[in-house]
Design an enzyme around this catalytic site. Structure first.
Site, PDB file in Angstrom:
ATOM      1  N   LYS A  11       0.851  -1.189   0.000  1.00 20.80           N
ATOM      2  CA  LYS A  11       0.000   0.000   0.000  1.00 20.80           C
ATOM      3  C   LYS A  11       0.880   1.231   0.000  1.00 20.80           C
ATOM      4  CE  LYS A  11      -4.489   0.902   0.192  1.00 20.80           C
ATOM      5  NZ  LYS A  11      -5.425   0.231  -0.735  1.00 20.80           N
ATOM      6  N   THR A  56      -3.744  -5.244   0.646  1.00 25.57           N
ATOM      7  CA  THR A  56      -3.124  -3.931   0.824  1.00 25.57           C
ATOM      8  C   THR A  56      -3.986  -3.038   1.706  1.00 25.57           C
ATOM      9  OG1 THR A  56      -4.131  -2.963  -1.171  1.00 25.57           O
ATOM     10  CG2 THR A  56      -2.038  -4.126  -1.450  1.00 25.57           C
ATOM     11  N   HIS A 250      21.807  25.941 -10.536  1.00 24.42           N
ATOM     12  CA  HIS A 250      22.707  26.903 -11.181  1.00 24.42           C
ATOM     13  C   HIS A 250      22.202  28.337 -10.992  1.00 24.42           C
ATOM     14  CE1 HIS A 250      24.986  23.707 -13.014  1.00 24.42           C
ATOM     15  NE2 HIS A 250      23.901  23.196 -13.556  1.00 24.42           N
TER      16      HIS A 250
END
Length: 290
Positions: A11, A56, A250
């Site tokens: 799950k 689950t 950057h």
């Protein structure tokens, strides 16, 4: 002829929020919990036989129940307890893995809170029938050095346009994961014994990483990550190794030369670019004793 390969099920991303109300000053623990079971589940895949499968939905329910029944003193302790329970409940499983993300809240009053920005604490716990491993970490820890960073002496070919620099902004959104050592003494079947102070351990690693980043001159992000990792494994004996994923955020100096009105830019105004970005990854391990 087809054959079943590696498989697991579980799950994903149960949003477990635990409110501790045992004093006038409430506490919040805010988790994102994912669980997986690995083992002999061939019958489910090949024959559609679910006899060995812990649903689950049951894994989700257990994650919520254990936030109450076991408590959440730390993500690692909670994940260990949950993984042990799922393994115990599933005889066909050989391993249970629990992944936890913890979101931090700042207190505004006795029972009012503000969701905090910054990094997300993480852990991955894997419990087998005779073993246990704990990997702690964080993601999205954004750090910057406005100087004391250079990048030069690199390989150049016909497509290279990057100029060498003795002074640049170094910034990254750091992901770090570290594996804890010495878990052999943990009774992986125990729900309460041999608890570690996972919160202090997390704070110690974070403090070492940040203090090293702040005080180390950087000749490259690669070197900075190695120095940070070495500081952790050399000073914190409970950490066996640490891995980094560091996207380079950057910052490019803005060119004011085309303006009709002269504007000077002596390393003061930059464009923050989010892509494309350099991605530096490495693992630093403690050298085993001779």
């Amino acid at each position: 002829m087809a054959t079943l390969g590696a498989n697991q099920y579980g799950k994903a991303e149960s949003r477990v929020v635990r409110i501790i109300r045992d004093s006038p000053h409430h506490e919040i623990v805010d988790l994102n919990v994912s669980s997986s079971l690995r083992g002999d589940f061939a019958g489910a895949h090949i024959d559609g036989d679910q006899a060995a499968v812990l649903p689950t939905d049951t894994q989700k329910n257990t994650a919520f129940a254990y936030a109450k029944l076991h408590g959440v003193s730390s993500p690692e302790d909670y994940a260990l307890a949950l993984a042990r329970r799922l393994l115990e409940a599933t005889p066909a499983a050989r391993e249970a893995e629990v992944r936890v993300e913890q979101y931090a809240w700042d207190r505004l009053g006795s029972h009012a809170f503000l969701r905090r920005g910054g990094e997300t604490r993480t852990c991955v716990v894997t419990v087998g029938r005779d073993t246990a491993s704990v990997v702690s970490g964080f993601r999205d820890l954004v750090v910057m050095k406005s100087t004391d960073s250079e990048f030069k002496g690199f390989l150049v070919d016909e497509f290279t346009t990057l100029a060498e620099t003795d002074d640049r902004i170094l910034a990254t959104s750091l992901v770090a994961q570290w594996r804890h050592d010495g878990l052999d003494e943990l009774d992986h079947r125990s729900q309460s014994d041999h608890r570690r102070d996972w919160n202090s351990s997390y704070d110690d690693v974070r403090d070492v990483l940040l203090s090293t980043f702040a005080t180390t001159y950087s000749r490259a992000l690669q070197e900075t990550l190695y120095v940070m990792g070495a500081a952790v494994v050399d000073t914190l004996p409970g950490i066996a190794e640490i891995s980094f994923s560091a996207p380079n955020r950057h910052h490019f100096l803005v060119d004011f030369s085309g303006f009709e009105v002269p504007v000077e830019n002596h390393g003061e105004v930059f464009i923050a670019a989010d892509r494309p970005y350099g991605l530096i990854e490495c693992t630093v391990l403690r050298e085993p004793p001779a």
